[in-house]
Write a protein that holds these residues in place. Structure first.
Motif, PDB file in Angstrom:
ATOM      1  N   UNK A 182       0.819  -1.226   0.000  1.00  0.00           N
ATOM      2  CA  UNK A 182       0.000   0.000   0.000  1.00  0.00           C
ATOM      3  C   UNK A 182       0.845   1.266   0.000  1.00  0.00           C
ATOM      4  N   UNK A 183       2.056   1.231   0.540  1.00  0.00           N
ATOM      5  CA  UNK A 183       2.931   2.417   0.474  1.00  0.00           C
ATOM      6  C   UNK A 183       3.365   2.657  -0.961  1.00  0.00           C
ATOM      7  N   UNK A 184       3.681   1.579  -1.667  1.00  0.00           N
ATOM      8  CA  UNK A 184       4.038   1.708  -3.086  1.00  0.00           C
ATOM      9  C   UNK A 184       2.880   2.314  -3.870  1.00  0.00           C
ATOM     10  N   UNK A 185       1.669   1.791  -3.640  1.00  0.00           N
ATOM     11  CA  UNK A 185       0.494   2.343  -4.335  1.00  0.00           C
ATOM     12  C   UNK A 185       0.296   3.808  -3.967  1.00  0.00           C
ATOM     13  N   UNK A 239      -8.668   3.690  -6.983  1.00  0.00           N
ATOM     14  CA  UNK A 239      -8.467   4.181  -5.620  1.00  0.00           C
ATOM     15  C   UNK A 239      -9.464   5.287  -5.284  1.00  0.00           C
ATOM     16  N   UNK A 240      -9.602   6.254  -6.186  1.00  0.00           N
ATOM     17  CA  UNK A 240     -10.516   7.375  -5.952  1.00  0.00           C
ATOM     18  C   UNK A 240     -11.973   6.923  -5.869  1.00  0.00           C
ATOM     19  N   UNK A 241     -12.282   5.809  -6.513  1.00  0.00           N
ATOM     20  CA  UNK A 241     -13.648   5.271  -6.476  1.00  0.00           C
ATOM     21  C   UNK A 241     -13.836   4.295  -5.313  1.00  0.00           C
ATOM     22  N   UNK A 242     -12.805   4.135  -4.473  1.00  0.00           N
ATOM     23  CA  UNK A 242     -12.917   3.291  -3.293  1.00  0.00           C
ATOM     24  C   UNK A 242     -12.830   1.797  -3.547  1.00  0.00           C
ATOM     25  N   UNK A 243     -12.188   1.396  -4.632  1.00  0.00           N
ATOM     26  CA  UNK A 243     -12.124  -0.028  -4.962  1.00  0.00           C
ATOM     27  C   UNK A 243     -11.063  -0.772  -4.169  1.00  0.00           C
ATOM     28  N   UNK A 244     -10.136  -0.057  -3.514  1.00  0.00           N
ATOM     29  CA  UNK A 244      -9.101  -0.714  -2.715  1.00  0.00           C
ATOM     30  C   UNK A 244      -9.457  -0.550  -1.243  1.00  0.00           C
ATOM     31  N   UNK A 245      -9.540  -1.679  -0.545  1.00  0.00           N
ATOM     32  CA  UNK A 245      -9.844  -1.597   0.880  1.00  0.00           C
ATOM     33  C   UNK A 245      -8.579  -1.225   1.638  1.00  0.00           C
ATOM     34  N   UNK A 246      -8.754  -0.637   2.800  1.00  0.00           N
ATOM     35  CA  UNK A 246      -7.610  -0.270   3.640  1.00  0.00           C
ATOM     36  C   UNK A 246      -7.261  -1.451   4.519  1.00  0.00           C
ATOM     37  N   UNK A 247      -6.024  -1.899   4.414  1.00  0.00           N
ATOM     38  CA  UNK A 247      -5.561  -3.017   5.238  1.00  0.00           C
ATOM     39  C   UNK A 247      -4.486  -2.553   6.183  1.00  0.00           C
TER      40      UNK A 247
END
Length: 111
Positions: free
Chosen positions: A31-34, A103-111
């Motif tokens: 997630x830091x890379x993203x 990401x802006x559309x919220x497709x990646x969950x926060x882990x």
């Protein structure tokens, strides 16, 4: 001598962006890379917008450098892999923008 005509592959091993994108996401599992990709892409877009708005096109080079610098820092120091852009530059460039949109559309969950 063969009569078969050899055609170069569009992108090594991928016939479409739809085939490439799952690979691209696996290469960006950290997630830091993203996050660094998102920052670099956004800053690069802002700088490019400034260049286009003001007509100072010299700023297009820093826009490109900014985008890739953040992304490559993410790969080399956090993801620990080679950026996909080295082998798949066009699909990778498109992947950056699709990943940012996702990401802006919220497709990646926060882990």
């Amino acid at each position: 001598m063969s009569n078969a005509v050899e055609h170069p592959k569009k992108t090594e091993g991928f016939n479409s962006f739809a085939e490439f994108y799952p690979f691209y996401l696996r290469e960006h599992s950290n997630r830091i890379c993203r996050g660094l990709h998102y920052v670099g892409s956004t800053l690069g877009l802002c700088i490019a917008g400034y260049a286009l708005f003001t007509g100072e096109y010299i700023f297009m080079l820093p826009a490109i450098i900014c985008g890739y610098l953040f992304a490559w820092i993410g790969h080399f120091f956090f993801e620990h892999n080679r950026p996909a852009t080295f082998k798949h530059p066009l699909y990778s460039f498109l992947g950056d923008w699709v990943m940012l949109k996702d990401f802006l559309m919220g497709r990646f969950c926060r882990k």
